[in-house]
Motif scaffolding. Sequence first.
Motif, PDB file in Angstrom:
ATOM      1  N   GLN A  95       0.175  60.641 -28.733  1.00 46.73           N
ATOM      2  CA  GLN A  95       0.908  60.874 -29.960  1.00 46.73           C
ATOM      3  C   GLN A  95       0.988  62.372 -30.272  1.00 46.73           C
ATOM      4  O   GLN A  95       0.237  63.192 -29.721  1.00 46.73           O
ATOM      5  N   GLN A  96       1.895  62.688 -31.191  1.00 45.80           N
ATOM      6  CA  GLN A  96       2.016  64.071 -31.629  1.00 45.80           C
ATOM      7  C   GLN A  96       0.758  64.496 -32.389  1.00 45.80           C
ATOM      8  O   GLN A  96       0.064  63.669 -32.980  1.00 45.80           O
ATOM      9  N   VAL A  97       0.499  65.805 -32.361  1.00 44.99           N
ATOM     10  CA  VAL A  97      -0.703  66.323 -33.025  1.00 44.99           C
ATOM     11  C   VAL A  97      -0.674  65.996 -34.500  1.00 44.99           C
ATOM     12  O   VAL A  97      -1.704  65.614 -35.102  1.00 44.99           O
ATOM     13  N   GLU A  98       0.481  66.136 -35.134  1.00 43.86           N
ATOM     14  CA  GLU A  98       0.564  65.869 -36.570  1.00 43.86           C
ATOM     15  C   GLU A  98       0.226  64.411 -36.874  1.00 43.86           C
ATOM     16  O   GLU A  98      -0.432  64.092 -37.876  1.00 43.86           O
ATOM     17  N   THR A  99       0.717  63.520 -36.027  1.00 45.91           N
ATOM     18  CA  THR A  99       0.427  62.097 -36.223  1.00 45.91           C
ATOM     19  C   THR A  99      -1.064  61.817 -36.076  1.00 45.91           C
ATOM     20  O   THR A  99      -1.657  61.052 -36.853  1.00 45.91           O
ATOM     21  N   ARG A 100      -1.668  62.412 -35.096  1.00 45.44           N
ATOM     22  CA  ARG A 100      -3.118  62.217 -34.878  1.00 45.44           C
ATOM     23  C   ARG A 100      -3.931  62.774 -36.045  1.00 45.44           C
ATOM     24  O   ARG A 100      -4.918  62.178 -36.476  1.00 45.44           O
ATOM     25  N   ILE A 101      -3.497  63.942 -36.557  1.00 41.86           N
ATOM     26  CA  ILE A 101      -4.197  64.520 -37.712  1.00 41.86           C
ATOM     27  C   ILE A 101      -4.067  63.601 -38.917  1.00 41.86           C
ATOM     28  O   ILE A 101      -5.052  63.359 -39.652  1.00 41.86           O
ATOM     29  N   GLU A 102      -2.854  63.058 -39.132  1.00 40.56           N
ATOM     30  CA  GLU A 102      -2.638  62.148 -40.263  1.00 40.56           C
ATOM     31  C   GLU A 102      -3.517  60.908 -40.131  1.00 40.56           C
ATOM     32  O   GLU A 102      -4.098  60.427 -41.115  1.00 40.56           O
ATOM     33  N   ALA A 103      -3.642  60.393 -38.895  1.00 42.53           N
ATOM     34  CA  ALA A 103      -4.474  59.213 -38.678  1.00 42.53           C
ATOM     35  C   ALA A 103      -5.942  59.496 -38.976  1.00 42.53           C
ATOM     36  O   ALA A 103      -6.645  58.672 -39.577  1.00 42.53           O
ATOM     37  N   ILE A 104      -6.408  60.689 -38.568  1.00 40.19           N
ATOM     38  CA  ILE A 104      -7.806  61.041 -38.841  1.00 40.19           C
ATOM     39  C   ILE A 104      -8.038  61.197 -40.332  1.00 40.19           C
ATOM     40  O   ILE A 104      -9.082  60.807 -40.869  1.00 40.19           O
ATOM     41  N   GLU A 105      -7.047  61.768 -41.037  1.00 44.81           N
ATOM     42  CA  GLU A 105      -7.191  61.902 -42.490  1.00 44.81           C
ATOM     43  C   GLU A 105      -7.235  60.533 -43.152  1.00 44.81           C
ATOM     44  O   GLU A 105      -7.989  60.310 -44.105  1.00 44.81           O
ATOM     45  N   GLN A 106      -6.380  59.573 -42.669  1.00 45.15           N
ATOM     46  CA  GLN A 106      -6.427  58.217 -43.202  1.00 45.15           C
ATOM     47  C   GLN A 106      -7.799  57.590 -42.937  1.00 45.15           C
ATOM     48  O   GLN A 106      -8.375  56.935 -43.803  1.00 45.15           O
ATOM     49  N   LEU A 107      -8.306  57.816 -41.734  1.00 46.55           N
ATOM     50  CA  LEU A 107      -9.619  57.263 -41.373  1.00 46.55           C
ATOM     51  C   LEU A 107     -10.727  57.852 -42.257  1.00 46.55           C
ATOM     52  O   LEU A 107     -11.718  57.185 -42.561  1.00 46.55           O
ATOM     53  N   GLY A 108     -10.540  59.090 -42.675  1.00 47.33           N
ATOM     54  CA  GLY A 108     -11.539  59.724 -43.529  1.00 47.33           C
ATOM     55  C   GLY A 108     -11.604  59.141 -44.915  1.00 47.33           C
ATOM     56  O   GLY A 108     -12.599  59.347 -45.628  1.00 47.33           O
ATOM     57  N   ARG A 109     -10.547  58.438 -45.338  1.00 44.25           N
ATOM     58  CA  ARG A 109     -10.557  57.836 -46.668  1.00 44.25           C
ATOM     59  C   ARG A 109     -11.092  56.408 -46.664  1.00 44.25           C
ATOM     60  O   ARG A 109     -11.114  55.745 -47.697  1.00 44.25           O
ATOM     61  N   ILE A 110     -11.506  55.947 -45.504  1.00 43.51           N
ATOM     62  CA  ILE A 110     -12.047  54.598 -45.371  1.00 43.51           C
ATOM     63  C   ILE A 110     -13.580  54.692 -45.315  1.00 43.51           C
ATOM     64  O   ILE A 110     -14.119  55.564 -44.625  1.00 43.51           O
TER      65      ILE A 110
END
Length: 1315
Positions: free
Chosen positions: A199-214
């Motif tokens: 995936q694109q870097v931006e997408t991966r960063i967004e996914a990690i940020e989502q994971l951080g809110r869980i």
Amino acid sequence: MSTPASSSGMSSLKTQDVLPALRQMMKNLEPNIRAAGSMDAAEDLMLHLEERDPSFHRYEFVKLIRSNIEESLGPLMDEEIEKYARSGQAYDTGQDTVVQTMVAHLVNSPAYSNLTQQLMVETKSAVETLTREFQEEQEAQQALESRVEGPGFRRAPSFGYLSQSSDNDSCGSSLNNSDFMFPNQKEFEQIGEKMDQRQQVETRIEAIEQLGRIPPTEVLSSDNWPQLKKGLMDALGDANEQLADKSLKLHARMFSSSQHSMNREVYTSLVEHLNMQFTYKGQKGDLKTGLDVTSPSACRLLRRFRLMNEFMCVVPSYWIRCPDKFLEEVVDSTLYLLHTHPTKALGGAEPLTPVHYLAMLDKKAGWFKKWMHGNYSRTVVLRMLKEKYRALIDNAVKKSLEFCESRKHPHSLLDEVTSALQRESISTDSQQQNGDGKRTTYAGPELEYIYFIHSLCMLGRMLLYSNGRAFFPIKVKDREVKVTDLLVSFVQLLSLPNQSTRPYTGLDAASLVADVLKMIAGCEAALVECLCKDAVVSVLLEPVKARLKPTKGKKCAGEATLLHIADILSCLASSQTGRRMLLYGEAGNKAGKPNRNISTAAHTIVEFATRALSSTLPSEESSPSYEVVGAYVFVCRQLYSTCEGLSVMHSYKLHTCIAEAWRMASHEADIATTPLPAVEGDQTDSRRVLLWEESLIDNLLNFAATPKGLLLLQQTGAINECVDYMYARYAKKLQVSKHEKFGYGVMVTQVAATAPGMVALQSTGFIKALVNELWTQLECGKDDVRVIRPSPIPVDPIDRTAHKSFTSVLNLLSSFPAVYEALAEQKLQNAESYTFRDMPNDMVGLMERLILVDTPAKMHALFNYEQSHTFGLRVLSVMCSCLDTFLLLETQYKVQESLLGCQAENVKEESNELIIDALSVERNHVLVRTYLIGGPSERKLPPRVLLDIQDGRDPYPFPLFSSFPIPKPYTTTMAGRSAMKQDSELSRYLSQTKTAEKNQAWLDGCRKAFCKVLTSKPDLAKANVLVDMLEKVVQGQIKVQEETIFPKVDYKGSDKALKSQNLSAVQQLGVQLTIRYGSHLNLVKNTKDTKEQLTHLLKQVRFFLRQQQRNIDCQLRLLQGEYVGHDWFTSTLFLMMLGKSERCWNFLIKFSTLLSSGYLWMARLHASAHLPVPLTVSGIHPVYYCSAHYVELILQAEVPAVASAFRMSGYTPSQICQHWLRQCFWNYLDWLEICHYLCTCIVLGVDYQVYTCVAILRHLTHDILQHTQNQDLQVFLKEQPIPGFRVGEHLEFMQQLEERYRQTVQPDMRNLAKP
């Protein structure tokens, strides 16, 4: 065990009763549960609710439970109490208390089981009802929120405390965190797909940020965790800074979870990522090019290692609460990473390993220290190292040895590494700049040195434990490296070139090695197996030996090296094992023979210290500084403060060197300028001189820790100054030294055992301060303490507040020479009135105000008359256990007359009967003790307390009296001398060899016969046989050169000269006591003729000894004139010979030439011309500085428990032994055992005096330990006889001591007549 009440159990408890009560409690606790922040914290809150909530017992739910417990278990409890009251004893002696026994019965009863089961059922039913109501409310609330949040997401519930506590539950994990998301399984799959490496870097960063809110527990419980874990690991290793940083921060955030399973997964993921970096992605630097920590790749790697290291240091604090699998997986993954070694490229440089990176962040292996601290984790770590990762330890040993060998080359690049590295800090942040003092680039040698530091600290920690030492020997380069080989290599690093004069500069190799060696020295088991080796100690002392005998052209070690060595030696000398290693070498002193080997460490240390103090070291090098010399003198002090250490070091005259250096330093301090307050790291010369002077006087004072050392201290002429210094520190309650656990109590007691010591204590104000403190405790109390409740009325004779002062007074007055210096020729004031402000300042005042309270003025001057006077009578009783002290008090103060007068006045007016109270009972005990002489079975001493009144018996069945002689109930009936001649092997030997020449062969035969009869039939060794044997033995011994050390002196007295002389009052009273004792034993008759015979004999002895005395100009009262005590040895011989004074006199004339006379006959060497003048003027008898000294030495080796008990009590074996020997064990042993003791010492050798004392203390081991615990050891040893001791029964043990110690003890005892 069931009653009607208990069978009903909780029949009245229904769900409808529990439900409202439980709802009320949860409503009140809702704010606290919300504030908890997590499910674990909320659970912890509920588990400790009673401790934290003051309203706990007001909740209706708690009240409901309590009422049902009382209803169900109350009758059972009453029944148990009644059963116990009827039986009168506990059921199970294994239980600590009766309450525990009863509780155990109740807990195991069916009623208790029924109660708990029904309570659980009803409570579960109520909880289910509450949960159902909660869920219905939540479903309605979620229906409204779904319109706002959209499908797939839900907010944290409002009442997380009602949910089930499991890892899969999201409510408890996200309690009161409204920013958390709770995705469903489909959403987790979407996040996992976004984190894919494609995936694109931006997408991966967004996914990690989502994971951080869980919540972390939600992430771990998801079925997609393997996919998420892979995505996080890929992100960590990605080249994009932002993505890698986000992933690292998420790892750090997930470590904050309280779930151990979450921590394990995150940590193993991080370690697996680091392992992949070294295994699959090539080298991460090499030793040739070094490492630039500002490079992005190095910085990222260091940040990951730092996160790993922080977890490694924190996890030991809680992993014992986790499953064993958690510990094993964490340890296994860590060790797997650290043992990883990247493949070296062909022809390339040595690559950097994970240990290099970890060592840069944790140089001293702090993580390993924590992992090895607890046995729980240490067992797992060492097991895995041994089974799977032994290469990690092998490589640490290999690298350490390579580093040590490289230091041997004078121009090696590593010589500059230490000084360069210790001045800089290691940076792990790429944003650090050179201007802030942080290091950014590290050369290969510096990285190797950091690796060495880490390995050194790891190996040092492993050597502390037996399983760690079991790794050795380790094979390195075709040779086996043992623990000793490794430590020798480490020790060689101490003598590094270019070291500063100050140790502990940070990361220098010498300081690190010194710290490791001191750590090992602090562990007894490791000390024995690692450092107590001749090879290690020899290499350690090489720099010291080089200063004593320098090699031409070779530079000696610097002062920092010498200080490191001294510090290590000091740690060794602080334990008995290390001390014996320094004194006797690796083999120890197993045979008990004197150590003639001058190559042992102790001889090297003391030689360096003495030559440094006297400035006689070779001039090739500059003289060592005060700091260095003081450090080695301190090591010597740790050795000479013990008896065995002083025996080894005595010949070096260290006390003289220290005294001379102290006088020079004192003179320099007097002419030096006034020192200014010292600045850190900066000392003026004047201040340095003052500190040096204080160090020397402190070291000199510590000679007083042993009897012989106290004599040496007295001979230096500085005893008054040393005692003054000791008093200054004692008043501040300071420790003796950094390695000494106790204060100055033992040293004060040792000093007070001698006349010069008592004079010094008086001159310093120590006695005055002690007496004032005692008076304050007894009479004044503490006015500055706020009174909350009235003080309890004391029920003990000696109140606990005054017990320490009581013990201190007894320690000071335990020795007759000290008592004589304090009280001789001192008159009592006996004033007509005393004011309440009149406070005693010395022992005489104490005697007048607390002991001899025989006038109304003295009584009215005491606020607490009964308590204070009881205190004084107890002190008097202990003092009078020394017969010489009693004779002095009686002749000087008429103690018995005063006590009898007080008894006569304490009568009932109507009947003239003596009143029985606490004081009359105490006085009665003292009167009987001072009037009767005898051993355990020869006299009866009345108790000090009233007996329990049972069956109408008299509470005090012993008659009180107000005049002498004492009533018959206090005396025992002694059997008369048997007229029947009883044959024994000894008597047969004496009769058969009556005409034989008394040579060495005859003496050997006599010893054999004497030992046989003493061990087989001791009752047949009666006085008549023993006297015949003594006369013949002395006749034979005077022909043996080794035994005859005093010249024969012709008696020049005449009857006319004797008649013109009178015995002292002390000796006259001693004659009365002797005749009374002999009459009681049916040895002599209590007639005027017997008294005249003994008086004439004592006059002859006094005149004879006066011919061999020198006139001494001395301030000691003890030496001003003739022997001040009674001659108990002569009196004992007089009774043994049945009052035949002529026979006794002839024996004493011959006996006076023998060595044994100097120790058994206390009056023999009083002011004697046969002793060197320094010994004579010291006023210290050889029995104290020689016999008692070796009692302490042997006791420490043979009966260490008793030696430790004496030390803890503040008392010394030398004091009680001097007391026993001074009066020939009168009042302590029965008459026959006294005769056996004297014969043993004369026939078998005078060193048996030492062995007898050790045997007695060994015989009393149980009593000594018990009374040490009761804190009355001094009173017990002084007042109580020695029951059950038979010389013959302990002869075998004494013969074993002779075999081990005679070659040490006897030569020193013979040297008393030589300067």
